[in-house]
Motif scaffolding. Structure first.
Motif, PDB file in Angstrom:
ATOM      1  N   MET A 174     -32.103 -55.365  82.049  1.00 39.97           N
ATOM      2  CA  MET A 174     -32.036 -56.203  80.871  1.00 39.97           C
ATOM      3  C   MET A 174     -31.211 -57.438  81.210  1.00 39.97           C
ATOM      4  N   ASN A 175     -31.729 -58.590  80.822  1.00 39.58           N
ATOM      5  CA  ASN A 175     -31.060 -59.862  81.066  1.00 39.58           C
ATOM      6  C   ASN A 175     -30.563 -60.422  79.736  1.00 39.58           C
ATOM      7  N   VAL A 176     -29.250 -60.589  79.616  1.00 43.14           N
ATOM      8  CA  VAL A 176     -28.604 -60.993  78.372  1.00 43.14           C
ATOM      9  C   VAL A 176     -27.907 -62.330  78.566  1.00 43.14           C
ATOM     10  N   LEU A 177     -27.972 -63.180  77.548  1.00 46.45           N
ATOM     11  CA  LEU A 177     -27.194 -64.429  77.521  1.00 46.45           C
ATOM     12  C   LEU A 177     -26.136 -64.277  76.443  1.00 46.45           C
ATOM     13  N   PHE A 178     -24.873 -64.511  76.810  1.00 48.48           N
ATOM     14  CA  PHE A 178     -23.772 -64.471  75.851  1.00 48.48           C
ATOM     15  C   PHE A 178     -23.286 -65.897  75.630  1.00 48.48           C
ATOM     16  N   ILE A 179     -23.436 -66.388  74.415  1.00 45.59           N
ATOM     17  CA  ILE A 179     -22.991 -67.729  74.039  1.00 45.59           C
ATOM     18  C   ILE A 179     -21.650 -67.562  73.334  1.00 45.59           C
ATOM     19  N   ARG A 234     -15.823 -62.094  79.531  1.00 46.49           N
ATOM     20  CA  ARG A 234     -15.500 -61.154  80.614  1.00 46.49           C
ATOM     21  C   ARG A 234     -15.555 -59.709  80.119  1.00 46.49           C
ATOM     22  N   VAL A 235     -14.971 -59.461  78.945  1.00 47.10           N
ATOM     23  CA  VAL A 235     -14.949 -58.110  78.382  1.00 47.10           C
ATOM     24  C   VAL A 235     -16.370 -57.610  78.140  1.00 47.10           C
ATOM     25  N   VAL A 236     -17.215 -58.445  77.542  1.00 49.99           N
ATOM     26  CA  VAL A 236     -18.595 -58.038  77.251  1.00 49.99           C
ATOM     27  C   VAL A 236     -19.383 -57.875  78.545  1.00 49.99           C
ATOM     28  N   LYS A 237     -19.134 -58.746  79.520  1.00 51.70           N
ATOM     29  CA  LYS A 237     -19.818 -58.609  80.813  1.00 51.70           C
ATOM     30  C   LYS A 237     -19.482 -57.267  81.451  1.00 51.70           C
ATOM     31  N   ASP A 238     -18.216 -56.884  81.406  1.00 52.42           N
ATOM     32  CA  ASP A 238     -17.824 -55.582  81.962  1.00 52.42           C
ATOM     33  C   ASP A 238     -18.545 -54.436  81.250  1.00 52.42           C
ATOM     34  N   MET A 239     -18.701 -54.542  79.931  1.00 49.32           N
ATOM     35  CA  MET A 239     -19.430 -53.515  79.177  1.00 49.32           C
ATOM     36  C   MET A 239     -20.892 -53.452  79.620  1.00 49.32           C
ATOM     37  N   ALA A 253     -23.897 -50.609  81.753  1.00 53.50           N
ATOM     38  CA  ALA A 253     -25.267 -50.250  81.390  1.00 53.50           C
ATOM     39  C   ALA A 253     -26.290 -50.763  82.403  1.00 53.50           C
ATOM     40  N   GLY A 254     -25.830 -51.460  83.420  1.00 50.55           N
ATOM     41  CA  GLY A 254     -26.753 -52.003  84.414  1.00 50.55           C
ATOM     42  C   GLY A 254     -27.459 -53.271  83.970  1.00 50.55           C
ATOM     43  N   ALA A 255     -26.976 -53.882  82.904  1.00 48.51           N
ATOM     44  CA  ALA A 255     -27.562 -55.141  82.423  1.00 48.51           C
ATOM     45  C   ALA A 255     -26.917 -56.320  83.140  1.00 48.51           C
ATOM     46  N   THR A 256     -27.668 -57.402  83.252  1.00 47.38           N
ATOM     47  CA  THR A 256     -27.102 -58.633  83.787  1.00 47.38           C
ATOM     48  C   THR A 256     -26.792 -59.561  82.627  1.00 47.38           C
ATOM     49  N   MET A 257     -25.722 -60.321  82.776  1.00 45.77           N
ATOM     50  CA  MET A 257     -25.322 -61.222  81.709  1.00 45.77           C
ATOM     51  C   MET A 257     -25.081 -62.614  82.270  1.00 45.77           C
ATOM     52  N   GLU A 258     -25.722 -63.584  81.649  1.00 44.68           N
ATOM     53  CA  GLU A 258     -25.429 -64.976  81.935  1.00 44.68           C
ATOM     54  C   GLU A 258     -24.572 -65.496  80.796  1.00 44.68           C
ATOM     55  N   GLU A 259     -23.829 -66.566  81.066  1.00 44.85           N
ATOM     56  CA  GLU A 259     -22.865 -67.071  80.106  1.00 44.85           C
ATOM     57  C   GLU A 259     -23.141 -68.521  79.752  1.00 44.85           C
ATOM     58  N   ALA A 260     -22.862 -68.856  78.497  1.00 43.36           N
ATOM     59  CA  ALA A 260     -22.868 -70.240  78.032  1.00 43.36           C
ATOM     60  C   ALA A 260     -21.592 -70.432  77.229  1.00 43.36           C
ATOM     61  N   GLU A 261     -20.862 -71.513  77.505  1.00 46.31           N
ATOM     62  CA  GLU A 261     -19.567 -71.743  76.861  1.00 46.31           C
ATOM     63  C   GLU A 261     -19.684 -72.331  75.463  1.00 46.31           C
ATOM     64  N   ASP A 282     -19.475 -48.736  72.506  1.00 46.33           N
ATOM     65  CA  ASP A 282     -20.486 -47.907  71.843  1.00 46.33           C
ATOM     66  C   ASP A 282     -21.151 -48.651  70.697  1.00 46.33           C
ATOM     67  N   ALA A 283     -20.415 -49.504  69.985  1.00 45.95           N
ATOM     68  CA  ALA A 283     -21.012 -50.295  68.905  1.00 45.95           C
ATOM     69  C   ALA A 283     -22.010 -51.306  69.457  1.00 45.95           C
ATOM     70  N   LEU A 284     -21.660 -51.931  70.573  1.00 41.79           N
ATOM     71  CA  LEU A 284     -22.574 -52.888  71.200  1.00 41.79           C
ATOM     72  C   LEU A 284     -23.841 -52.186  71.671  1.00 41.79           C
ATOM     73  N   PHE A 285     -23.679 -51.073  72.370  1.00 45.53           N
ATOM     74  CA  PHE A 285     -24.848 -50.354  72.881  1.00 45.53           C
ATOM     75  C   PHE A 285     -25.702 -49.785  71.751  1.00 45.53           C
ATOM     76  N   ASP A 286     -25.061 -49.323  70.680  1.00 46.97           N
ATOM     77  CA  ASP A 286     -25.820 -48.821  69.523  1.00 46.97           C
ATOM     78  C   ASP A 286     -26.659 -49.939  68.911  1.00 46.97           C
ATOM     79  N   ALA A 287     -26.057 -51.113  68.734  1.00 49.68           N
ATOM     80  CA  ALA A 287     -26.784 -52.255  68.158  1.00 49.68           C
ATOM     81  C   ALA A 287     -27.945 -52.663  69.059  1.00 49.68           C
ATOM     82  N   MET A 288     -27.692 -52.718  70.358  1.00 51.51           N
ATOM     83  CA  MET A 288     -28.757 -53.078  71.298  1.00 51.51           C
ATOM     84  C   MET A 288     -29.877 -52.049  71.247  1.00 51.51           C
TER      85      MET A 288
END
Length: 129
Positions: free
Chosen positions: A1-6, A14-19, A23-31, A109-115
């Motif tokens: 899964m490829n996720v963008l965090f704005i 950083r905290v969300v990327k570690d989460m 799960a084996g997801a990749t995260m790209e970032e936008a400031e 767990d809240a993030l993964f439940d929502a996803m």
């Protein structure tokens, strides 16, 4: 899964990327929202995570821009992650087109439940299975 965090806060990213790494997801970032919209123009994401309070364009406006696109990217699932606790915030986010709203500090767990809830929906928004 490829996720963008704005999100404008580097530590929150950083905290969300570690989460997501768990799960084996990749995260790209936008400031900021403008960077996020540009990233969406040039990349495909399975999901967006969007903060609300950022310099420049806010998250609700960014969500409205995404939902108004004339292409398939307009339907990308969006989870708002915010520290804002305004009484009507959840309703405003959902009305703008967000799929879920989570409040900081977000638990893994809240993030993964929502996803999971979002990914378990069919094209009409009905939970499968």
């Amino acid at each position: 899964m490829n996720v963008l965090f704005i999100e404008d806060d580097r530590m929150n990213r950083r905290v969300v990327k570690d989460m997501l790494d768990v799960a084996g997801a990749t995260m790209e970032e936008a400031e900021n929202a403008e960077e996020g919209l540009k990233a969406l123009d040039s990349h495909n994401y399975d999901m967006l995570l969007v903060d609300l309070r950022m310099p420049g364009m806010d998250g609700i406006t960014a969500i409205q821009h995404i939902r108004a696109r004339g292409d398939a990217k307009a339907a990308v699932p969006i989870i708002v992650i915010t520290a804002d606790t305004a009484v009507d915030l959840r309703e405003r986010c959902l009305a703008a087109g967000a799929d879920e709203v989570l409040f900081k500090p977000v638990a893994m767990d809240a993030l993964f439940d929502a996803m999971g809830r979002i990914l378990a929906r069919d094209d009409d928004g009905v939970i499968i299975g």
